[in-house]
Design a protein around this motif. Structure first.
Motif, PDB file in Angstrom:
ATOM      1  N   GLY A 199       0.783  -1.228   0.000  1.00 31.93           N
ATOM      2  CA  GLY A 199       0.000   0.000   0.000  1.00 31.93           C
ATOM      3  C   GLY A 199       0.816   1.280   0.000  1.00 31.93           C
ATOM      4  N   ASN A 200       2.106   1.209  -0.369  1.00 33.41           N
ATOM      5  CA  ASN A 200       2.924   2.417  -0.432  1.00 33.41           C
ATOM      6  C   ASN A 200       2.686   3.141  -1.752  1.00 33.41           C
ATOM      7  N   ILE A 201       2.619   4.478  -1.689  1.00 29.49           N
ATOM      8  CA  ILE A 201       2.471   5.289  -2.895  1.00 29.49           C
ATOM      9  C   ILE A 201       3.625   6.277  -2.934  1.00 29.49           C
ATOM     10  N   HIS A 202       4.396   6.242  -4.034  1.00 31.99           N
ATOM     11  CA  HIS A 202       5.534   7.146  -4.201  1.00 31.99           C
ATOM     12  C   HIS A 202       5.322   7.973  -5.457  1.00 31.99           C
TER      13      HIS A 202
ATOM     14  N   THR B 117      -5.581   8.554  -3.542  1.00 31.05           N
ATOM     15  CA  THR B 117      -5.870   7.206  -3.015  1.00 31.05           C
ATOM     16  C   THR B 117      -7.280   6.718  -3.376  1.00 31.05           C
ATOM     17  N   ARG B 118      -8.081   7.571  -4.004  1.00 28.47           N
ATOM     18  CA  ARG B 118      -9.474   7.214  -4.291  1.00 28.47           C
ATOM     19  C   ARG B 118      -9.655   5.934  -5.111  1.00 28.47           C
ATOM     20  N   PRO B 119      -8.917   5.715  -6.207  1.00 29.77           N
ATOM     21  CA  PRO B 119      -9.120   4.467  -6.960  1.00 29.77           C
ATOM     22  C   PRO B 119      -8.838   3.216  -6.131  1.00 29.77           C
ATOM     23  N   LEU B 120      -7.833   3.295  -5.245  1.00 29.41           N
ATOM     24  CA  LEU B 120      -7.498   2.145  -4.399  1.00 29.41           C
ATOM     25  C   LEU B 120      -8.576   1.915  -3.346  1.00 29.41           C
ATOM     26  N   GLU B 121      -9.144   3.007  -2.801  1.00 29.97           N
ATOM     27  CA  GLU B 121     -10.198   2.888  -1.794  1.00 29.97           C
ATOM     28  C   GLU B 121     -11.468   2.299  -2.407  1.00 29.97           C
ATOM     29  N   ILE B 122     -11.847   2.780  -3.589  1.00 31.40           N
ATOM     30  CA  ILE B 122     -13.073   2.322  -4.238  1.00 31.40           C
ATOM     31  C   ILE B 122     -12.997   0.839  -4.572  1.00 31.40           C
ATOM     32  N   SER B 123     -11.849   0.409  -5.083  1.00 31.67           N
ATOM     33  CA  SER B 123     -11.703  -1.002  -5.440  1.00 31.67           C
ATOM     34  C   SER B 123     -11.294  -1.858  -4.241  1.00 31.67           C
ATOM     35  N   GLN B 124     -11.180  -1.247  -3.052  1.00 30.13           N
ATOM     36  CA  GLN B 124     -10.895  -1.935  -1.783  1.00 30.13           C
ATOM     37  C   GLN B 124      -9.598  -2.746  -1.826  1.00 30.13           C
TER      38      GLN B 124
ATOM     39  N   ALA C  58      -6.523  -0.950  -1.067  1.00 32.89           N
ATOM     40  CA  ALA C  58      -5.600   0.113  -0.630  1.00 32.89           C
ATOM     41  C   ALA C  58      -4.323  -0.440  -0.002  1.00 32.89           C
ATOM     42  N   THR C  59      -4.406  -1.595   0.654  1.00 26.44           N
ATOM     43  CA  THR C  59      -3.228  -2.131   1.336  1.00 26.44           C
ATOM     44  C   THR C  59      -2.584  -3.302   0.595  1.00 26.44           C
ATOM     45  N   SER C  60      -3.036  -3.581  -0.621  1.00 22.56           N
ATOM     46  CA  SER C  60      -2.466  -4.732  -1.319  1.00 22.56           C
ATOM     47  C   SER C  60      -1.694  -4.383  -2.592  1.00 22.56           C
ATOM     48  N   TYR C  61      -1.579  -3.108  -2.923  1.00 20.99           N
ATOM     49  CA  TYR C  61      -0.815  -2.697  -4.098  1.00 20.99           C
ATOM     50  C   TYR C  61       0.140  -1.560  -3.749  1.00 20.99           C
ATOM     51  N   ASP C  62       1.347  -1.601  -4.324  1.00 23.54           N
ATOM     52  CA  ASP C  62       2.293  -0.499  -4.244  1.00 23.54           C
ATOM     53  C   ASP C  62       2.207   0.289  -5.542  1.00 23.54           C
ATOM     54  N   VAL C  63       2.319   1.611  -5.437  1.00 23.40           N
ATOM     55  CA  VAL C  63       2.201   2.472  -6.609  1.00 23.40           C
ATOM     56  C   VAL C  63       3.432   3.360  -6.699  1.00 23.40           C
ATOM     57  N   LYS C  64       3.989   3.455  -7.908  1.00 22.83           N
ATOM     58  CA  LYS C  64       5.103   4.370  -8.170  1.00 22.83           C
ATOM     59  C   LYS C  64       4.688   5.241  -9.347  1.00 22.83           C
ATOM     60  N   CYS C  65       4.772   6.561  -9.168  1.00 22.87           N
ATOM     61  CA  CYS C  65       4.376   7.500 -10.223  1.00 22.87           C
ATOM     62  C   CYS C  65       5.512   8.451 -10.524  1.00 22.87           C
ATOM     63  N   SER C  66       5.648   8.806 -11.783  1.00 22.42           N
ATOM     64  CA  SER C  66       6.471   9.956 -12.120  1.00 22.42           C
ATOM     65  C   SER C  66       5.560  10.879 -12.912  1.00 22.42           C
ATOM     66  N   VAL C  67       5.419  12.096 -12.422  1.00 17.35           N
ATOM     67  CA  VAL C  67       4.458  13.027 -13.000  1.00 17.35           C
ATOM     68  C   VAL C  67       5.159  14.341 -13.312  1.00 17.35           C
ATOM     69  N   LYS C  68       4.772  14.960 -14.438  1.00 17.79           N
ATOM     70  CA  LYS C  68       5.368  16.245 -14.803  1.00 17.79           C
ATOM     71  C   LYS C  68       4.328  17.114 -15.491  1.00 17.79           C
ATOM     72  N   GLY C  69       4.562  18.407 -15.455  1.00 13.18           N
ATOM     73  CA  GLY C  69       3.683  19.359 -16.124  1.00 13.18           C
ATOM     74  C   GLY C  69       2.487  19.753 -15.280  1.00 13.18           C
ATOM     75  N   GLY C  70       2.002  20.962 -15.493  1.00 12.03           N
ATOM     76  CA  GLY C  70       0.798  21.428 -14.818  1.00 12.03           C
ATOM     77  C   GLY C  70       1.007  21.711 -13.345  1.00 12.03           C
ATOM     78  N   GLY C  71      -0.093  21.869 -12.627  1.00  9.23           N
ATOM     79  CA  GLY C  71      -0.055  22.125 -11.195  1.00  9.23           C
ATOM     80  C   GLY C  71      -0.389  20.872 -10.415  1.00  9.23           C
ATOM     81  N   LEU C  72      -0.509  21.016  -9.107  1.00  5.30           N
ATOM     82  CA  LEU C  72      -0.722  19.848  -8.249  1.00  5.30           C
ATOM     83  C   LEU C  72      -2.081  19.201  -8.479  1.00  5.30           C
ATOM     84  N   SER C  73      -3.141  19.996  -8.721  1.00  3.15           N
ATOM     85  CA  SER C  73      -4.469  19.418  -8.952  1.00  3.15           C
ATOM     86  C   SER C  73      -4.495  18.601 -10.239  1.00  3.15           C
ATOM     87  N   GLY C  74      -3.891  19.144 -11.293  1.00  3.38           N
ATOM     88  CA  GLY C  74      -3.816  18.412 -12.557  1.00  3.38           C
ATOM     89  C   GLY C  74      -2.990  17.149 -12.422  1.00  3.38           C
TER      90      GLY C  74
END
Length: 146
Positions: free
Chosen positions: A42-45, A65-72, A74-90
């Motif tokens: 359940g770690n998200i980086h 965390t919403r997609p992990l919560e909805i599909s129940q 949240a504690t069984s998958y690790d997520v790694k993201c690299s994101v660029k461009g735009g602001g924090l909401s985008g």
């Protein structure tokens, strides 16, 4: 001699092993997120930092965390993201779409719940461009009769 105290404290970027993981891309406004999902605890980086270090506002943390919560899962998958461009909401919106797509690639049974909450669809709304003769995209200059 005095030590240099003006040096900023650098946060340690974490190297993660994401072999045998599923990959997906998410987009929102001007942001692009590359997302890897694998079985884990359940770690998200995001960009090498923990999610709550990257997104300081609780609203963004809840959104990510919403997609992990909805599909129940949240504690069984690790997520790694690299994101660029735009602001924090985008960026948060782009990460949602990437996580949802990657989860569906991992387990097709999760698609029903994610699709019901419209997390598998790209939100195509972007900022409207400014027009000539206007102060903003639609707002005109103040009209003066005399």
């Amino acid at each position: 001699m005095m030590e240099n105290q003006s040096e900023p404290i650098k946060k340690e970027k974490i190297k993660l092993n994401f072999k045998d993981s599923k990959y997906a891309t998410g987009r929102r406004k001007k942001s692009i997120a590359k997302v890897w999902v694998k079985k884990g605890s359940g770690n998200i980086h995001v960009n090498g930092l923990k999610m709550n270090e990257y997104f300081k506002r609780p609203v963004h943390q809840i959104i990510v965390t919403r997609p992990l919560e909805i599909s129940q899962v949240a504690t069984s998958y690790d997520v790694k993201c690299s994101v660029k461009g735009g602001g924090l909401s985008g960026q948060a919106g782009a990460i949602i779409l990437g996580i949802s797509k990657a989860l569906i690639e991992h387990d097709d049974n999760l698609k029903k719940n994610l699709k019901k909450d419209k997390l598998t669809t790209r939100d195509s709304r972007v900022v409207e461009r400014k027009k000539y003769g206007h102060r903003k995209a639609r707002r005109s200059f103040q009209f003066s009769k005399r």
